[in-house]
Write a protein that holds these residues in place. Sequence first.
Motif, short mmCIF file in Angstrom:
data_model
loop_
_atom_site.label_atom_id
_atom_site.label_comp_id
_atom_site.label_asym_id
_atom_site.label_seq_id
_atom_site.Cartn_x
_atom_site.Cartn_y
_atom_site.Cartn_z
N UNK A 7 -1.31 13.35 -31.57
CA UNK A 7 -1.36 14.15 -32.85
C UNK A 7 -2.12 13.48 -34.13
N UNK A 8 -2.11 12.14 -33.97
CA UNK A 8 -2.74 11.34 -34.87
C UNK A 8 -4.45 11.17 -34.90
N UNK A 9 -4.95 12.04 -33.55
CA UNK A 9 -6.23 11.83 -33.44
C UNK A 9 -6.93 13.32 -33.69
N UNK A 10 -8.17 13.35 -34.67
CA UNK A 10 -9.01 14.45 -35.06
C UNK A 10 -9.13 15.28 -33.58
N UNK A 11 -8.82 16.48 -33.89
CA UNK A 11 -9.32 17.44 -32.63
C UNK A 11 -10.52 17.06 -31.60
N UNK A 12 -11.84 16.49 -32.26
CA UNK A 12 -12.72 16.50 -31.51
C UNK A 12 -12.57 15.17 -30.59
N UNK A 13 -11.66 14.30 -31.01
CA UNK A 13 -11.32 13.09 -30.44
C UNK A 13 -10.25 13.44 -29.20
N UNK A 14 -9.62 14.50 -29.71
CA UNK A 14 -8.65 14.89 -28.38
C UNK A 14 -9.19 15.38 -27.29
N UNK A 15 -10.39 15.98 -27.53
CA UNK A 15 -10.91 16.48 -26.26
C UNK A 15 -11.62 15.38 -25.34
N UNK A 16 -11.70 14.10 -25.92
CA UNK A 16 -12.07 13.03 -25.09
C UNK A 16 -10.96 12.12 -24.43
N UNK A 17 -9.66 12.55 -24.80
CA UNK A 17 -8.35 11.73 -24.59
C UNK A 17 -8.21 11.66 -23.06
N UNK A 18 -8.22 10.61 -22.75
CA UNK A 18 -8.14 10.27 -21.37
C UNK A 18 -9.18 10.11 -20.23
N UNK A 19 -10.58 10.55 -21.07
CA UNK A 19 -11.76 10.15 -20.20
C UNK A 19 -11.94 8.95 -20.38
N UNK A 20 -12.59 8.20 -19.33
CA UNK A 20 -12.97 6.72 -19.32
C UNK A 20 -13.82 6.32 -20.52
N UNK A 21 -13.61 4.96 -20.86
CA UNK A 21 -14.38 4.59 -22.01
C UNK A 21 -14.01 4.96 -23.39
N UNK A 22 -12.88 5.75 -23.51
CA UNK A 22 -12.25 6.49 -25.18
C UNK A 22 -11.24 5.66 -25.47
N UNK A 23 -10.62 4.83 -24.81
CA UNK A 23 -9.75 3.91 -25.19
C UNK A 23 -8.17 4.26 -25.04
N UNK A 24 -8.04 5.51 -24.68
CA UNK A 24 -6.75 6.30 -24.33
C UNK A 24 -6.73 6.59 -22.94
N UNK A 25 -5.94 6.02 -22.05
CA UNK A 25 -5.61 6.46 -20.96
C UNK A 25 -4.93 7.84 -20.56
N UNK A 26 -5.04 8.52 -19.76
CA UNK A 26 -4.29 9.75 -19.30
C UNK A 26 -2.82 9.32 -19.15
N UNK A 27 -1.86 10.11 -19.57
CA UNK A 27 -0.60 9.90 -19.23
C UNK A 27 -0.34 9.44 -18.13
#
Length: 164
Positions: free
Chosen positions: A141-161
């Motif tokens: 929820x703290x991420x901007x919408x554009x970054x939410x789309x990248x959530x869990x993708x390799x190289x973006x700092x947040x692993x998928x759940x």
Amino acid sequence: MTRLLRPLLLPLLAALLGSVMAMPLHAQNAPAHPWSSLDPAQREVLAPLRQEWDSMPPGKQAHMLKRSEHWITLPPQKREEVRQRIARWQQMTPEERQQARENIRKFNQLPPEQRQQLHNTFERFQQLPPAQREKLIREWHALPPAQRLQWGRPGHGHPPPGKP
């Protein structure tokens, strides 16, 4: 907590409700079934829909009656899960329902591999301890919408759940 989980769970909700939302063609021309015409067993199963039943299109009533026939074959635990989903659906605003329908449409358009991957990710998320799930939800929820789309993708700092 439900409001926090909703953005993460909408694709799964889409998958789970997809079969409930899709109305068979034969049900679209069905006659109306007023609440007073239902037998006691049908009324018990369809009780969460009591308030809106008589205003539903006849096709939707027929579809829900057909689903209620399946209901009696479900084990008690599965029945409770379905009850909870129906209750959550009823608590949603029209806008939230429309968004859920759109997510169902998008989910159904995904290739089978991506649908399975999404399902697996959700299953891993469900296995996390509650505190870790809440932490991930807050981060998301703290991420901007554009970054939410990248959530869990390799190289973006947040692993998928569920991934280290």
